[in-house]
Design an enzyme around this catalytic site. Structure first.
Site, mmCIF file in Angstrom:
data_model
loop_
_atom_site.group_PDB
_atom_site.id
_atom_site.type_symbol
_atom_site.label_atom_id
_atom_site.label_comp_id
_atom_site.label_asym_id
_atom_site.label_seq_id
_atom_site.Cartn_x
_atom_site.Cartn_y
_atom_site.Cartn_z
ATOM 1 N N LEU A 125 -43.153 -3.429 -11.446
ATOM 2 C CA LEU A 125 -43.334 -2.126 -11.378
ATOM 3 C C LEU A 125 -44.434 -2.321 -10.453
ATOM 4 O O LEU A 125 -44.833 -3.139 -9.821
ATOM 5 C CB LEU A 125 -44.412 -1.663 -12.262
ATOM 6 C CG LEU A 125 -43.826 -0.155 -13.160
ATOM 7 C CD1 LEU A 125 -44.927 -0.545 -14.413
ATOM 8 C CD2 LEU A 125 -43.584 0.858 -12.931
ATOM 9 N N ASP A 126 -44.158 -0.854 -8.700
ATOM 10 C CA ASP A 126 -45.478 -1.423 -7.565
ATOM 11 C C ASP A 126 -46.501 -2.092 -8.684
ATOM 12 O O ASP A 126 -47.514 -1.475 -9.261
ATOM 13 C CB ASP A 126 -45.199 -0.521 -7.110
ATOM 14 C CG ASP A 126 -43.894 -0.423 -6.195
ATOM 15 O OD1 ASP A 126 -42.881 -1.418 -5.805
ATOM 16 O OD2 ASP A 126 -43.501 1.185 -5.681
ATOM 17 N N PRO A 127 -46.997 -2.577 -7.841
ATOM 18 C CA PRO A 127 -49.118 -2.969 -8.144
ATOM 19 C C PRO A 127 -49.889 -1.458 -8.666
ATOM 20 O O PRO A 127 -50.787 -1.197 -8.990
ATOM 21 C CB PRO A 127 -49.352 -3.596 -7.016
ATOM 22 C CG PRO A 127 -48.096 -4.213 -6.355
ATOM 23 C CD PRO A 127 -47.067 -3.407 -5.930
#
Length: 314
Positions: A45-47
């Site tokens: 998951l992206d930040p």
């Protein structure tokens, strides 16, 4: 070389990743909270994103590449009027465009969502973890290279508009997506903007499900400790989506030694005799002992777990 310490905890858990931390940060925090070094995750998951992330601890890290998390569900916020270098709110604005007044209407969101359903070819964001000649695409992009990734097949299984808002004079849509593994919601937002004759980027994202594992199964990183992890173990058999075969106690040591068993015991929980080549999970005492496959008259262990993986619920 120092011998790896035997893990005291061997299980899968789901954590609710907070906004602002990377997937690597999640692994580091789980290690510290549980006192375990052998920790990994499935499904980056992206930040910017929050939500469901499946984590493997101890022997369960060996399952991460086998999990059948083929679909993902998200709630996404799409902001129109500008496109960014990363296709989300973390990047710099690279293009702005006028927005048609009709995009403030819920009917426009419904029509646009219908148009993205089904199988399609998607060009991933240049700022992604896809490798190009052995180097991550985002590293090339950050170095100033002009990255062009090839389109890949994806499928949008559902796209349902939840809300349409006016934020500082631009339309912002909140949409619930269900997509195939490997789909980029950032790219969907970008492409929806272009298809509507304007520009758009992803301004917020929450993963609500990874395969059959939803937010209801998640634990907060702030609350995570050994007791909480033990109370929230995921069923590894369900996560793998394979039939379970109850292993007689007398055969457990044979399996741990990698010995082949008679295929006559390869009977699933539903009473069905497993077929040639079919994989199954050998379980005993609420734990996953091994993964095996039917080979002729034998049941051959493929992956054996010296420290069984907990959480099996038959």
């Amino acid at each position: 070389m120092a011998k790896r310490r035997v893990s005291q905890l061997n299980c899968l858990i789901a954590v609710d990743k907070p906004v602002g931390c990377t997937s690597h940060d999640v692994v580091s925090r789980v290690r510290r909270a549980l006192g375990e070094r052998r920790v990994g995750h499935a499904g980056t998951l992206d930040p910017l994103a929050s939500g469901v992330m499946v984590v493997g601890i101890g022997q369960a890290t060996r399952l991460l590449g086998l999990l059948t998390l083929d679909t993902k569900a998200y709630v996404a916020e799409i902001t129109f009027g500008s496109e960014t270098s990363t296709d989300d709110a973390e990047g710099e604005v690279v293009r702005e465009a006028d927005v048609h007044p009709g995009l403030f209407e819920h009917a426009a969101a419904e029509a646009a969502c219908r148009s993205v359903l089904g199988q399609q070819m998607q060009v991933p964001p240049s700022y992604s973890a896809i490798s190009v000649n052995g180097v991550r695409s985002y590293k090339r992009a950050r170095a100033g290279e002009d990255v062009e990734l090839e389109a890949r097949p994806i499928e949008v299984l559902a796209a349902d508009p939840i809300a349409v808002a006016n934020r500082d004079g631009v339309p912002v849509w909140t949409v619930a997506f269900t997509v195939s593994k490997g789909s980029y919601i950032r790219a969907l937002a970008r492409d929806m903007g272009r298809a509507l004759g304007t520009a758009a980027h992803l301004s917020a994202l929450r993963r609500t499900a990874s395969g059959s594992i939803g937010l209801g199964s998640c634990v907060s990183l702030d609350d995570l400790d050994v007791r909480t992890a033990c109370e929230h173990m995921l069923d590894p058999v369900r996560a793998l989506d394979v039939p379970a075969v109850v292993l007689p106690e007398r055969l457990r040591e044979d399996v741990l030694c990698g010995k082949r068993l008679s295929s006559s015991i390869a009977v699933g929980a539903d009473g069905r005799l497993l077929g040639e080549g079919e994989r199954c999970a050998l379980v005993s005492g609420g734990s996953l002992v091994a993964l095996a496959a039917v080979q002729g008259s034998a049941l051959a262990p493929r992956d054996v777990f010296p420290q069984p993986i907990g959480g099996v619920a038959l």
